[in-house]
Design a protein around this motif. Structure first.
Motif, PDB file in Angstrom:
ATOM      1  N   CYS A 145       4.145   4.917   7.038  1.00  0.00           N
ATOM      2  CA  CYS A 145       3.136   5.943   6.752  1.00  0.00           C
ATOM      3  C   CYS A 145       3.794   7.287   6.456  1.00  0.00           C
ATOM      4  N   LEU A 152      -2.800  10.888   5.619  1.00  0.00           N
ATOM      5  CA  LEU A 152      -3.052   9.724   6.468  1.00  0.00           C
ATOM      6  C   LEU A 152      -4.273   9.971   7.334  1.00  0.00           C
ATOM      7  N   LEU A 198      -5.198   4.039   7.989  1.00  0.00           N
ATOM      8  CA  LEU A 198      -4.638   3.053   8.909  1.00  0.00           C
ATOM      9  C   LEU A 198      -5.750   2.560   9.824  1.00  0.00           C
ATOM     10  N   VAL A 242      -2.654  -0.850   6.220  1.00  0.00           N
ATOM     11  CA  VAL A 242      -2.630   0.446   5.560  1.00  0.00           C
ATOM     12  C   VAL A 242      -3.354   0.240   4.236  1.00  0.00           C
TER      13      VAL A 242
END
Length: 550
Positions: free
Chosen positions: A466, A476, A514, A543
């Motif tokens: 990530c 994210l 996520l 993801v």
């Protein structure tokens, strides 16, 4: 051979015993500490809270992803945050406070054992046994709060024993201050349990000692106990006042009531288990020394019953009374019995110390000591050889760094050394080889054995992936994260990650999300697709990206 060992014991000076104990404990707690990534449920959460304390500079109210986390007082989080300031947000830094605490805890046991009239050999055994007791050793190399509680309780018990034995006014004052501070540290680590466990044991110790052994009421010791317990609230009281000034009554109520009395009574308890939950736990987690505990209990109970030995009484009360208190509590976890392992180890060391120094003879014609010593010697010699081969094979198959091979190679060398010393009947060298081999075995267990499947338990690889995406300009988002996920994100990324909200965030295109695979179906219906999959034990994480990003 056993007789030669008995002859060797008194020839080693107390200073050498202490140095050997300190070197052994240092090796098993510090060497290879950073070789394993944080794993499980508690480590990422605790490290995340500490990282947020360090990054945001909020030392009063612990937070996890910007939400207050008031289940525990902040002492461990502060220590962890300071460690990260010094060494960065690394796995080593996150676990360092635990290793330091565990190391100091076993050294305090050496001093306490000497204060309980054990020889230097018995004190040395205490250090070795506690350092290698399964649960104590594991939590001494993990980023978790409970080791602080266990060590501060051990310090407090040591301080109180020395306080009661002290004859000089200056020494009495110093031991009393030390008792207050260490008892305060136990409370500041995990709340009222830090007061209840040691003080319940000390209360019954004083009562039985006064009315059964000494048959004389000693008011001074009772004043030490109750005044020390009262004064130990000062550190946490100062923090609670600062918390009240910052966050108000609700935060204080959560700290004082919900996470102390509520957990004990069951009104707000997590991990609720039956009354008998701890029955096997006390024995299971003392491995590999569990087999000695029943004999040690019999030995020390006999000392109290027949000889009115108040030292044995002190150790028994430290173990039995808090154990019964934990069984009554509604909230239960196996880690909660961690503060009792020091008492178990002292009981075992006291028994072996007197047996090996011929202070106590077993009532039997068969020489059990000789037999058991030979069996343990043979078993451990075989384990050194087979264990070393196993760790080397795992390291080769996993393509681990060459430095991790050192510990199992030392195990093999120690096995060869033992064979040579046995042939030459050099008892001292056999003992030294066994000690070094034991330390190398525990180092190998963590750096190779537990690291082998570390990828299945750690969030490291997932958040490093990530992080690479974030460096390309993506944002994210976490979708319905549990505490360990939020903590790991903050620890490994060094930032708070926003939570995805369908109502307000669908307009954001340059994003990755996520989430647990179980929540993926809803995203697949709105132009998202899987970019990467990570498997962590029973959980599968995806993801996900929007189609437009491809």
């Amino acid at each position: 051979m056993v007789n030669k060992f008995k002859e060797l014991i008194p020839t080693i000076s107390p200073r050498r015993y202490f140095i050997l104990a300190a070197l052994f404990a240092f090796a098993v707690f510090f060497i290879g500490l950073g070789s394993r990534h944080l794993g499980g449920g508690d480590e990422p959460r605790v490290a995340g809270i500490a990282a947020e304390t360090y990054i945001n500079g909020n030392w009063i109210e612990p937070k996890l992803n910007n939400k207050p986390f008031l289940e525990k007082p902040p002492l461990y989080f502060w220590a962890d945050a300071l460690s990260m300031q010094l060494f960065g947000r690394t796995d080593f830094a996150a676990k360092l406070p635990s290793a330091i605490a565990a190391f100091l805890g076993v050294l305090s046991l050496f001093a306490l054992a000497r204060g309980l009239s054990m020889s230097s050999f018995g004190a040395f055994l205490s250090v070795v046994f506690l350092s290698t007791a399964a649960q104590y050793w594991i939590y001494g190399r993990k980023c978790m709060i409970d080791i602080f509680l266990a060590v501060f309780i051990a310090f407090a018990m040591w301080a109180f024993w020395e306080l009661c034995q002290s004859k000089k006014a200056k020494n009495t004052s110093l031991w009393f201050i030390f008792f207050i501070l260490t008892l305060g540290g136990a409370i500041f680590s995990k709340g009222l349990i830090g007061l209840a466990l040691p003080c319940s044991g000390l209360f019954f110790y004083l009562a039985i000692d006064d009315f059964y052994i000494e048959k004389k009421f000693n008011l001074k010791r009772w004043i030490y106990l109750f005044s020390g317990a009262a004064l130990s609230f000062i550190p946490i009281a100062l923090w609670i006042w600062a918390l009240y000034e910052k966050s108000g009554y609700d935060a204080v109520h959560t700290v004082v009531w919900t996470n102390n009395f509520g957990r004990f009574t069951g009104s707000h308890a997590e991990h609720v288990e039956s009354f008998w939950y701890y029955a096997p736990k006390l024995f299971e987690q003392l491995q590999p020394w569990t087999i000695l505990l029943p004999f040690a209990l019999w030995f020390n109970i006999r000392k109290v019953w027949k000889e009115k030995d108040n030292k044995a009484l002190f150790m028994l009360c430290w173990l039995i009374i808090p154990y019964l208190l934990l069984m009554v509590s509604a909230g239960k976890r196996q880690v909660y019995v961690l503060p009792l392992y020091a008492a178990e180890v002292l009981l075992i060391a006291n028994m072996l110390d007197q047996i090996y120094r011929n202070k106590f003879k077993l009532p039997a014609k068969l020489d059990y000591v000789n037999l058991i010593t030979k069996i343990l010697f043979i078993v451990f010699s075989i384990a050194l050889f087979l264990g070393a081969l196993k760790f080397i094979i795992i390291a080769v198959l996993s393509k681990m760094h060459w430095t991790l091979y050192i510990a199992p190679v030392i195990m093999l060398l120690c096995r060869a050394w033992i064979s040579d010393a046995t042939r030459r009947k050099q008892v001292g060298k056999i003992c030294l080889a066994l000690l070094i081999g034991l330390a190398a075995t525990y180092i190998s267990i963590d750096t190779i054995g537990r690291s082998y499947k570390n990828a299945e338990k750690s969030y490291y690889n997932m958040f490093k992936y990530c992080e690479q995406e974030i460096k390309t300009g993506k944002v994210l988002y976490l979708y319905q994260p549990i505490e360990r996920e939020s903590g790991a994100a903050l620890f490994y990324l060094g930032r708070n990650c926003p939570h995805f909200d369908f109502k307000t965030m669908q307009a954001q295109k340059n994003m990755i999300i996520l989430l647990d695979k179980r929540h993926s179906e809803r995203f697949l219906k709105i132009d998202f697709k899987k970019d990467k999959e990570f498997k962590l034990k029973r959980r599968v994480y995806w993801v996900m990206k929007k189609f437009e990003l491809q």
